[in-house]
Design a protein around this motif. Structure first.
Motif, PDB file in Angstrom:
ATOM      1  N   ASN A 278       0.815  -1.215   0.000  1.00 44.28           N
ATOM      2  CA  ASN A 278       0.000   0.000   0.000  1.00 44.28           C
ATOM      3  C   ASN A 278       0.846   1.261   0.000  1.00 44.28           C
ATOM      4  OD1 ASN A 278      -2.495  -1.457   0.157  1.00 44.28           O
ATOM      5  ND2 ASN A 278      -2.078  -1.809   2.331  1.00 44.28           N
ATOM      6  N   TYR A 279       2.151   1.098  -0.158  1.00 46.85           N
ATOM      7  CA  TYR A 279       3.127   2.190  -0.174  1.00 46.85           C
ATOM      8  C   TYR A 279       3.286   2.843   1.205  1.00 46.85           C
ATOM      9  CZ  TYR A 279       6.228   4.592  -3.397  1.00 46.85           C
ATOM     10  OH  TYR A 279       7.353   5.018  -4.093  1.00 46.85           O
ATOM     11  N   ALA A 280       2.805   2.153   2.237  1.00 49.71           N
ATOM     12  CA  ALA A 280       3.015   2.639   3.606  1.00 49.71           C
ATOM     13  C   ALA A 280       4.431   2.268   4.035  1.00 49.71           C
ATOM     14  CB  ALA A 280       1.995   2.017   4.547  1.00 49.71           C
ATOM     15  N   ILE A 281       5.085   3.169   4.741  1.00 53.45           N
ATOM     16  CA  ILE A 281       6.474   2.928   5.106  1.00 53.45           C
ATOM     17  C   ILE A 281       6.565   1.868   6.212  1.00 53.45           C
ATOM     18  CG2 ILE A 281       6.591   4.795   6.816  1.00 53.45           C
ATOM     19  CD1 ILE A 281       9.461   5.312   5.614  1.00 53.45           C
ATOM     20  N   VAL A 282       7.409   0.867   5.973  1.00 54.05           N
ATOM     21  CA  VAL A 282       7.612  -0.237   6.912  1.00 54.05           C
ATOM     22  C   VAL A 282       8.824   0.025   7.789  1.00 54.05           C
ATOM     23  CG1 VAL A 282       8.198  -2.695   7.063  1.00 54.05           C
ATOM     24  CG2 VAL A 282       6.520  -1.914   5.385  1.00 54.05           C
ATOM     25  N   GLY A 283       9.825   0.666   7.223  1.00 57.21           N
ATOM     26  CA  GLY A 283      11.081   0.930   7.910  1.00 57.21           C
ATOM     27  C   GLY A 283      12.112   1.338   6.889  1.00 57.21           C
ATOM     28  N   ASP A 284      13.379   1.094   7.195  1.00 55.70           N
ATOM     29  CA  ASP A 284      14.416   1.383   6.203  1.00 55.70           C
ATOM     30  C   ASP A 284      15.597   0.439   6.363  1.00 55.70           C
ATOM     31  OD1 ASP A 284      15.881   2.306   8.355  1.00 55.70           O
ATOM     32  OD2 ASP A 284      15.947   4.393   7.717  1.00 55.70           O
ATOM     33  N   ILE A 285      16.490   0.486   5.403  1.00 55.79           N
ATOM     34  CA  ILE A 285      17.742  -0.270   5.433  1.00 55.79           C
ATOM     35  C   ILE A 285      18.869   0.734   5.273  1.00 55.79           C
ATOM     36  CG2 ILE A 285      17.433  -0.763   2.964  1.00 55.79           C
ATOM     37  CD1 ILE A 285      19.362  -3.064   3.211  1.00 55.79           C
ATOM     38  N   ASP A 286      19.898   0.625   6.108  1.00 61.06           N
ATOM     39  CA  ASP A 286      21.023   1.550   5.995  1.00 61.06           C
ATOM     40  C   ASP A 286      22.276   0.819   5.517  1.00 61.06           C
ATOM     41  OD1 ASP A 286      21.914   0.128   8.178  1.00 61.06           O
ATOM     42  OD2 ASP A 286      21.476   1.700   9.629  1.00 61.06           O
ATOM     43  N   LEU A 287      23.341   1.584   5.299  1.00 58.39           N
ATOM     44  CA  LEU A 287      24.580   1.002   4.786  1.00 58.39           C
ATOM     45  C   LEU A 287      25.167  -0.035   5.736  1.00 58.39           C
ATOM     46  CD1 LEU A 287      26.420   4.081   3.215  1.00 58.39           C
ATOM     47  CD2 LEU A 287      25.689   2.014   2.024  1.00 58.39           C
ATOM     48  N   HIS A 288      25.006   0.192   7.036  1.00 58.31           N
ATOM     49  CA  HIS A 288      25.534  -0.759   8.018  1.00 58.31           C
ATOM     50  C   HIS A 288      24.904  -2.130   7.831  1.00 58.31           C
ATOM     51  CE1 HIS A 288      27.106  -2.254  11.836  1.00 58.31           C
ATOM     52  NE2 HIS A 288      25.890  -2.714  12.088  1.00 58.31           N
ATOM     53  N   LEU A 289      23.577  -2.160   7.715  1.00 61.07           N
ATOM     54  CA  LEU A 289      22.871  -3.429   7.515  1.00 61.07           C
ATOM     55  C   LEU A 289      23.239  -4.035   6.167  1.00 61.07           C
ATOM     56  CD1 LEU A 289      20.825  -5.581   8.270  1.00 61.07           C
ATOM     57  CD2 LEU A 289      19.004  -4.088   7.427  1.00 61.07           C
ATOM     58  N   ALA A 290      23.352  -3.185   5.139  1.00 61.35           N
ATOM     59  CA  ALA A 290      23.698  -3.685   3.806  1.00 61.35           C
ATOM     60  C   ALA A 290      25.069  -4.352   3.808  1.00 61.35           C
ATOM     61  CB  ALA A 290      23.676  -2.533   2.797  1.00 61.35           C
ATOM     62  N   LEU A 291      26.039  -3.743   4.475  1.00 60.82           N
ATOM     63  CA  LEU A 291      27.390  -4.322   4.549  1.00 60.82           C
ATOM     64  C   LEU A 291      27.374  -5.639   5.329  1.00 60.82           C
ATOM     65  CD1 LEU A 291      29.519  -1.100   5.201  1.00 60.82           C
ATOM     66  CD2 LEU A 291      29.567  -2.538   3.152  1.00 60.82           C
ATOM     67  N   GLU A 292      26.555  -5.679   6.396  1.00 60.50           N
ATOM     68  CA  GLU A 292      26.449  -6.911   7.184  1.00 60.50           C
ATOM     69  C   GLU A 292      25.859  -8.042   6.349  1.00 60.50           C
ATOM     70  OE1 GLU A 292      24.162  -8.496  11.208  1.00 60.50           O
ATOM     71  OE2 GLU A 292      24.457  -6.346  10.902  1.00 60.50           O
ATOM     72  N   LEU A 293      24.841  -7.727   5.550  1.00 59.55           N
ATOM     73  CA  LEU A 293      24.221  -8.734   4.693  1.00 59.55           C
ATOM     74  C   LEU A 293      25.199  -9.207   3.616  1.00 59.55           C
ATOM     75  CD1 LEU A 293      20.671  -7.167   4.261  1.00 59.55           C
ATOM     76  CD2 LEU A 293      21.275  -9.170   5.627  1.00 59.55           C
ATOM     77  N   MET A 294      25.991  -8.278   3.062  1.00 58.58           N
ATOM     78  CA  MET A 294      26.997  -8.642   2.056  1.00 58.58           C
ATOM     79  C   MET A 294      28.046  -9.575   2.659  1.00 58.58           C
ATOM     80  SD  MET A 294      27.589  -4.997   0.075  1.00 58.58           S
ATOM     81  CE  MET A 294      29.000  -5.625  -0.839  1.00 58.58           C
ATOM     82  N   ARG A 295      28.486  -9.252   3.878  1.00 58.81           N
ATOM     83  CA  ARG A 295      29.494 -10.086   4.531  1.00 58.81           C
ATOM     84  C   ARG A 295      28.950 -11.486   4.802  1.00 58.81           C
ATOM     85  NH1 ARG A 295      30.059 -11.798   9.383  1.00 58.81           N
ATOM     86  NH2 ARG A 295      28.451 -10.433  10.224  1.00 58.81           N
ATOM     87  N   GLU A 296      27.705 -11.551   5.285  1.00 61.26           N
ATOM     88  CA  GLU A 296      27.102 -12.852   5.573  1.00 61.26           C
ATOM     89  C   GLU A 296      26.950 -13.677   4.303  1.00 61.26           C
ATOM     90  OE1 GLU A 296      23.468 -12.106   7.596  1.00 61.26           O
ATOM     91  OE2 GLU A 296      24.446 -11.575   9.505  1.00 61.26           O
ATOM     92  N   ASN A 297      26.591 -13.016   3.198  1.00 58.64           N
ATOM     93  CA  ASN A 297      26.440 -13.729   1.924  1.00 58.64           C
ATOM     94  C   ASN A 297      27.780 -14.272   1.452  1.00 58.64           C
ATOM     95  OD1 ASN A 297      24.847 -14.422  -0.558  1.00 58.64           O
ATOM     96  ND2 ASN A 297      26.331 -13.050  -1.483  1.00 58.64           N
ATOM     97  N   TYR A 298      28.837 -13.462   1.596  1.00 59.70           N
ATOM     98  CA  TYR A 298      30.185 -13.904   1.199  1.00 59.70           C
ATOM     99  C   TYR A 298      30.635 -15.087   2.048  1.00 59.70           C
ATOM    100  CZ  TYR A 298      35.267 -13.988   1.156  1.00 59.70           C
ATOM    101  OH  TYR A 298      36.577 -14.391   1.100  1.00 59.70           O
ATOM    102  N   GLU A 299      30.454 -14.968   3.366  1.00 64.11           N
ATOM    103  CA  GLU A 299      30.873 -16.048   4.253  1.00 64.11           C
ATOM    104  C   GLU A 299      30.073 -17.310   3.996  1.00 64.11           C
ATOM    105  OE1 GLU A 299      30.959 -15.067   8.352  1.00 64.11           O
ATOM    106  OE2 GLU A 299      32.416 -13.444   8.120  1.00 64.11           O
ATOM    107  N   SER A 300      28.790 -17.131   3.709  1.00 61.05           N
ATOM    108  CA  SER A 300      27.930 -18.288   3.439  1.00 61.05           C
ATOM    109  C   SER A 300      28.446 -19.061   2.227  1.00 61.05           C
ATOM    110  CB  SER A 300      26.489 -17.822   3.200  1.00 61.05           C
ATOM    111  OG  SER A 300      25.669 -18.907   2.849  1.00 61.05           O
ATOM    112  N   THR A 301      28.794 -18.339   1.155  1.00 63.03           N
ATOM    113  CA  THR A 301      29.311 -18.983  -0.051  1.00 63.03           C
ATOM    114  C   THR A 301      30.651 -19.646   0.215  1.00 63.03           C
ATOM    115  OG1 THR A 301      28.182 -17.357  -1.434  1.00 63.03           O
ATOM    116  CG2 THR A 301      29.960 -18.606  -2.463  1.00 63.03           C
ATOM    117  N   LEU A 302      31.528 -18.934   0.946  1.00 61.59           N
ATOM    118  CA  LEU A 302      32.859 -19.458   1.246  1.00 61.59           C
ATOM    119  C   LEU A 302      32.776 -20.749   2.056  1.00 61.59           C
ATOM    120  CD1 LEU A 302      35.968 -18.877   1.186  1.00 61.59           C
ATOM    121  CD2 LEU A 302      35.666 -17.728   3.378  1.00 61.59           C
ATOM    122  N   MET A 303      31.949 -20.741   3.118  1.00 58.64           N
ATOM    123  CA  MET A 303      31.845 -21.907   3.980  1.00 58.64           C
ATOM    124  C   MET A 303      31.069 -23.041   3.309  1.00 58.64           C
ATOM    125  SD  MET A 303      33.500 -21.139   6.729  1.00 58.64           S
ATOM    126  CE  MET A 303      32.932 -22.114   8.110  1.00 58.64           C
TER     127      MET A 303
END
Length: 448
Positions: free
Chosen positions: A237-262
């Protein structure tokens, strides 16, 4: 602040100290001032018997942040080591965002215990987050954002920001009365604007938004290319749920990299460095068993050509070269595919082009290295025919590796299996079986 290099020296210092010296080190101001992520890293680097000693030196207010920054296995071990009273003190300070991260890795009874202690507001936010899957950004959205009605004046907005306890550079979002997202406001612009001006006139309506069901990978890409510190997340409905910041984005990128590596080793990015021996052995045993099955298939292929190997002993010496060249070529293609699939760059429309491209690369490399290795083997064993045999085996195996390096991850993805986790095992089996069959089969035709 202790940097990575200093942290490694600190770990070495703790490891070399006796129990009494360790207690003194854990009480030092520089350790008490470490941020949650560094403390979590320190915990994971310590043997099990030293972790609780450090834990009990930490201020109670730091417990939740440190636990949330830990890997799931380490967090579970710490929580299970707490007394009932200590656990209640931790859970009482838990908010909805931290509980969302913990929910997938802790026993149900502890999660239920934590839910009973949540405030009404945090419980509502937790229930809303659980409506999303682990792969949707809505689950991880920060719901505690500052949003202001579009119809108020700049003067009123400043009063509300002061009341909210606004801290720069937190984003400011403009919404309608029904909470629908309108745009974002730059704080500096708000401070410089006329006090009578309406927020609707100042809002940046071109601000990119993320839908709440957007995948984590797409969300990380969006913020990476947006040149903004955060992006709003909206529902259907285009109602705001929240947001994502660079800190969370970097954490998700790191987890994705580690997941693939392991995953390439059949392990999880949440595995603890000092996990209990029995637990780790059980986890790894499964993949050792799967590897045994693949090795048996390769061995059965070799057994079909016992007579050839018995007649030409040089074949046994050269077999590892064929398997190794195919394995390396396949892993290169597989890694490229897994990365492309993670970034949503591989689609039904470009798979055939990618397949032709990889097979072309495999053919050129196959011919190049087949000629070089064929000449070397021919000179080594004084047998031009043996050189031709290994050259044929290498060409076939490298082309096969490229072909299946593309097909296997696509097939696993369609079967809803993780290509990063299972791809390398399946590909190794294919390259070993095809490589040995091509090499020994050619040898049987030409040498006997």
């Amino acid at each position: 602040m202790i940097h990575t290099l200093d942290l490694s020296l600190l770990i070495e210092r703790i490891s070399a100290a006796d129990t009494e010296e360790q207690r003194l080190i854990f009480n030092e101001p520089e350790i008490q001032q470490l941020e949650a992520g560094s403390l979590a890293t320190l915990f994971e680097a310590l043997p099990l018997d030293q972790r609780m000693e450090l834990w009990r030196q930490l201020p109670l207010n730091d417990h939740v942040d440190v636990l949330t920054a830990m890997r799931a296995d380490t967090r579970e071990w710490v929580i299970q080591s707490l007394t009932s009273v200590e656990l209640d003190l931790v859970l009482a300070k838990l908010d909805n965002l931290s509980l969302i991260e913990w929910a997938d890795s802790l026993p149900e009874e502890i999660i239920d215990r934590a839910i009973d202690m949540l405030s009404k507001e945090d419980l509502e936010l937790f229930d809303r987050a659980n409506q999303y899957t682990d792969e949707q950004i809505g689950r991880y959205a920060n719901p505690k954002v500052i949003s202001l009605p579009q119809g108020i004046s700049v003067k009123r907005a400043r009063v509300l920001l002061e009341r909210y306890g606004y801290h720069y550079p937190a984003p400011i979002y403009v919404v309608t009365r029904s909470k629908k997202f309108v745009g974002a406001i730059n704080y500096q612009q708000l401070m410089e604007a006329e006090t009578t001006e309406k927020l609707s006139a100042l809002a940046d309506t071109e601000c990119p938004v993320l839908e709440d069901d957007t995948s984590l990978t797409e969300a990380v890409e969006a913020i990476e290319h947006s040149e903004r510190f955060s992006l709003p997340i909206v529902d259907e409905n285009y109602a705001i749920v929240g947001d994502i910041d660079l800190h969370l984005a970097l954490e998700l990128m790191r987890e994705n990299y580690e997941s693939t590596l392991m995953a390439n080793a059949g392990m999880s990015e949440e595995d603890d460095l000092f996990a209990p021996i029995a637990k780790s052995a059980r986890k790894r045993a499964i993949w050792l068993g799967i590897n045994l099955v693949t090795a048996v298939l390769a061995a059965m292929t070799i057994s079909l050509f016992e007579d050839v190997i018995a007649e030409v002993v040089a074949l046994a010496i050269l077999m590892p070269i064929v398997a190794s060249m195919g394995g390396i070529a396949g892993s290169q293609t597989l890694t490229l595919m897994i990365r492309g699939m993670a970034l949503n760059q591989v689609t039904a429309g470009n798979r055939m082009s990618l397949l032709r491209n990889e097979c072309g690369i495999g053919f050129l490399n196959g011919v190049l290295w087949a000629v070089l290795i064929g000449i070397m083997a021919g000179l080594w064993f004084q047998s031009p025919v043996l050189g031709i045999v290994i050259a044929v085996g290498i060409v076939i195996n490298i082309i096969t590796a490229a072909l299946f390096g593309v097909l296997i991850p696509v097939a696993l993805d369609k079967l809803e299996l993780d290509p990063a986790l299972a791809g390398s095992v399946v590909l190794t089996t294919v390259t070993d079986v095809v490589g040995f069959f091509a090499f020994l089969g050619t040898a049987k035709l030409l040498l006997l």
